[in-house]
Design a protein around this motif. Structure first.
Motif, PDB file in Angstrom:
ATOM      1  N   LEU A   1       4.585  29.991  71.956  1.00 32.25           N
ATOM      2  CA  LEU A   1       4.558  29.302  70.988  1.00 32.25           C
ATOM      3  C   LEU A   1       4.244  28.018  70.787  1.00 32.25           C
ATOM      4  CD1 LEU A   1       6.236  31.996  67.924  1.00 32.25           C
ATOM      5  CD2 LEU A   1       3.801  31.681  68.285  1.00 32.25           C
TER       6      LEU A   1
ATOM      7  N   ARG B   1      -2.563  32.178  63.270  1.00 33.52           N
ATOM      8  CA  ARG B   1      -0.854  31.239  62.998  1.00 33.52           C
ATOM      9  C   ARG B   1      -0.539  31.617  63.029  1.00 33.52           C
ATOM     10  NH1 ARG B   1      -1.321  24.552  63.733  1.00 33.52           N
ATOM     11  NH2 ARG B   1      -3.570  24.342  65.155  1.00 33.52           N
TER      12      ARG B   1
ATOM     13  N   TRP C   1       3.159  34.207  64.559  1.00 32.67           N
ATOM     14  CA  TRP C   1       4.457  34.011  64.536  1.00 32.67           C
ATOM     15  C   TRP C   1       4.731  34.988  63.957  1.00 32.67           C
ATOM     16  CZ3 TRP C   1       7.321  30.189  65.501  1.00 32.67           C
ATOM     17  CH2 TRP C   1       7.294  29.047  65.340  1.00 32.67           C
TER      18      TRP C   1
ATOM     19  N   SER D   1       4.862  23.592  63.443  1.00 33.41           N
ATOM     20  CA  SER D   1       3.493  25.095  63.066  1.00 33.41           C
ATOM     21  C   SER D   1       2.011  23.845  64.413  1.00 33.41           C
ATOM     22  CB  SER D   1       2.823  24.809  61.837  1.00 33.41           C
ATOM     23  OG  SER D   1       2.709  23.828  61.223  1.00 33.41           O
TER      24      SER D   1
END
Length: 260
Positions: free
Chosen positions: A167, A179, A183, A241
């Motif tokens: 990731l 995204r 996750w 992120s």
């Protein structure tokens, strides 16, 4: 012509950026510290054979083992996921391929971070197993077998470190709309690995929890070190992120600046 007001504004922006970096770096260190402390506490409870934890481990093992015995198809699916899809060898191979790709891209430090995180996680897990020497569950009519000691779960720890590496490296290349699903897949996979190990009767629940905590601590510590390096070379810290190195998307470096 540069005015004093413009210089003052630039200086204030840099100070704000430095403060934000300091806060975020401190947060990364705090995550590593908290997970390490939680793991240490769990280890103490396991070594001390704390009654409530033992009862929780035993109840989870017996209940899931009963389900596994009465549903062969379900058990076969768990074996497939645990021994093929989420097997540590498979996950480590994925990280190895990623590391080779990073070397091809000349992302030297990011490749080093991925390799060190994966190797450190594996070695630390083996060391803790050898020190604790906890026996695996001894269930009647077992549906699966596993060698070695039980605490912490190597599958759970490897899944935590491997999916975190994938990731944090690849997020900059993933469209923003995708995204959150990425996750979700990673988190569900890590949780799923732990569930399969308990459901197959080869680990206690506390083994899996220990693997998750120790894996998270390793990733947090190495990511903290990587972000500190970014600060040393003058790069801004990025949110989780955005991955560890958003510059990975660049096709060519800026003049006079190495992107890696």
């Amino acid at each position: 012509m540069v005015t004093w007001a413009a210089l003052r504004h630039l200086r204030e922006r840099r100070l704000r950026a430095d403060r934000r970096f300091g806060v975020r770096l401190l947060a990364s260190a705090a995550v590593a510290a908290v997970t390490a402390v939680c793991f240490g506490l769990l280890l103490i409870l396991v070594e001390g054979q704390w009654g409530p934890l033992r009862r929780l481990d035993s109840a989870a093992a017996q209940r899931l083992h009963t389900v596994a015995l009465h549903h062969p198809a379900w058990t076969g699916t768990l074996r497939l996921l645990s021994d093929r899809v989420w097997d540590p060898v498979t996950l480590r191979a994925a990280v190895a391929v990623l590391t080779l790709w990073l070397l091809y891209r000349k992302a030297w430090r990011l490749a080093a971070w991925a390799a060190v995180t994966a190797v450190a996680g594996g070695l630390i897990g083996l060391l803790v197993k050898a020190v604790v020497e906890r026996a695996r569950p001894a269930l009647q009519d077992p549906v699966a077998h596993a060698p070695g000691y039980s605490f912490p779960s190597g599958h759970a720890m490897t899944a935590t470190t491997s999916f975190a590496i994938l990731l944090l490296v690849l997020l900059p290349l993933v469209p923003r709309a995708c995204r959150v699903p990425c996750w979700c897949v990673a988190v569900c996979s890590v949780l799923g690995v732990g569930f399969t190990r308990v459901a197959l009767g080869v680990h206690w629940f506390s083994d899996v929890l220990g693997g998750w905590l120790l894996g998270l601590a390793v990733v947090a510590l190495t990511a903290w070190a990587f972000e500190a390096w970014r600060a040393d070379v003058g790069r801004s810290r990025t949110p989780v992120s955005e991955g560890l190195e958003p510059e990975l998307t660049e096709t060519s470096p800026e003049p006079g600046i190495s992107p890696r």
